[in-house]
Design an enzyme around this catalytic site. Structure first.
Site, PDB file in Angstrom:
ATOM      1  N   ARG A  52       0.544  -1.234  -0.116  1.00  0.00           N
ATOM      2  CA  ARG A  52       0.065  -0.048   0.022  1.00  0.00           C
ATOM      3  C   ARG A  52       0.697   1.302   0.136  1.00  0.00           C
ATOM      4  NH1 ARG A  52      -3.795  -1.720   5.188  1.00  0.00           N
ATOM      5  NH2 ARG A  52      -4.640  -3.960   3.969  1.00  0.00           N
ATOM      6  N   ASP A  54       0.259   5.597   0.708  1.00  0.00           N
ATOM      7  CA  ASP A  54      -0.680   6.282   1.445  1.00  0.00           C
ATOM      8  C   ASP A  54      -1.133   7.480   0.513  1.00  0.00           C
ATOM      9  OD1 ASP A  54      -0.288   4.924   3.901  1.00  0.00           O
ATOM     10  OD2 ASP A  54       1.201   6.186   4.478  1.00  0.00           O
ATOM     11  N   TYR A 113      12.213   2.621  -1.974  1.00  0.00           N
ATOM     12  CA  TYR A 113      11.285   3.975  -1.843  1.00  0.00           C
ATOM     13  C   TYR A 113      12.623   5.333  -2.237  1.00  0.00           C
ATOM     14  CZ  TYR A 113       7.017   2.346  -0.384  1.00  0.00           C
ATOM     15  OH  TYR A 113       5.681   1.629  -0.073  1.00  0.00           O
ATOM     16  N   ARG A 200       8.823   8.110   5.731  1.00  0.00           N
ATOM     17  CA  ARG A 200       8.428   9.574   5.817  1.00  0.00           C
ATOM     18  C   ARG A 200       8.952   9.997   7.114  1.00  0.00           C
ATOM     19  NH1 ARG A 200       2.583   9.950   4.747  1.00  0.00           N
ATOM     20  NH2 ARG A 200       2.906  11.987   5.859  1.00  0.00           N
TER      21      ARG A 200
END
Length: 250
Positions: A52, A54, A113, A200
């Protein structure tokens, strides 16, 4: 009726999505692609994603798969067929036939990422959808000294949201580094899996510690504390991209 398993590589601009996962009436990437598959198949088709993302998070290399009963369309033709239905902020980059037991999530070996930061200069208007604007030039050597603490089997509780449901907060991180590409500061991290908002939180925390002059030893102590309340502010979603997924098998 012969079933086939189709593997997709998907890119999307996450700005206008509630995230990858279909959830209620809110627009999701999974929902948009499943709606396009419904138009092709005339019945519901479940799309399985590698993981997933966000709300507001983007992807260059999201991977997904679905089972189709359409036998007359070559796998690669799902690319133009789906793109002709989807809105422009979701693109199918690649489609191929996979084994029937291939699973985009459970067969993933690692996920990478990238986080984009505009530092020490004014961002161009179009960049603000895809990067975090900060108004100083951080010390990249210091940031990379912190980042090296993450490598290996790491308890990531410091960077874990209290709302993350994972039973274990340990993840195997194979790379974590800051580097400059053009005029953009990038943070790249690869791990077997990630906690909710973990990337993050890492970006925001390491920049917070660097700005305040924390030593590597101090950051190590914070990580050892496993106390999320000692983390820095969480970086905003617009700078984050799901970049690549590696698999044990196809």
């Amino acid at each position: 009726m012969t079933e086939r398993n189709i593997r997709l590589v998907v890119a999307y601009d996450g700005t206008d999505f509630s995230g990858w996962q279909r959830q209620g009436p809110d627009r999701s990437v999974q929902g948009d692609i499943e709606d396009a598959l419904f138009k092709m198949h005339k019945h519901p088709v479940q799309l399985i994603g590698s993981g997933r993302t966000d709300a507001g998070v983007h992807a260059i290399g999201q991977v997904a798969n679905f089972i189709t009963d359409i036998s007359h369309i070559p796998a690669e033709r799902f690319v133009p067929a789906l793109n002709s239905i989807l809105k422009r902020d979701v693109r199918i980059l690649h489609a191929e036939e996979a084994s029937l037991d291939f699973h985009a999530r459970f067969d993933a070996k690692s996920r990478t990422y990238r986080y984009h930061i505009i530092s020490g200069r004014h961002a161009m208007p179009h960049e603000l959808r895809y990067a975090w604007q900060i108004w100083r030039q951080p010390n990249i050597s210091c940031l990379n000294a912190y980042a090296r603490l993450l490598i290996g089997e790491t308890d990531c509780s410091l960077f874990a949201s209290p709302r993350d449901p994972s039973l274990s907060r340990c993840r195997y991180i194979s790379q974590a580094r800051f580097f400059v590409a053009g005029t953009t500061l990038l943070f790249e991290i690869t791990a077997n899996a990630f906690l909710w908002k973990m990337v993050r939180s890492i970006v925001g925390s390491l920049l917070y510690y660097e700005e305040r002059g924390y030593s590597v030893e101090q950051v190590q102590k914070l990580m050892n504390s496993r106390d999320h309340t000692l983390a820095g502010p969480t970086a905003p979603p617009e700078g984050l991209f799901l970049w690549n997924i590696d698999y044990y098998r196809m």
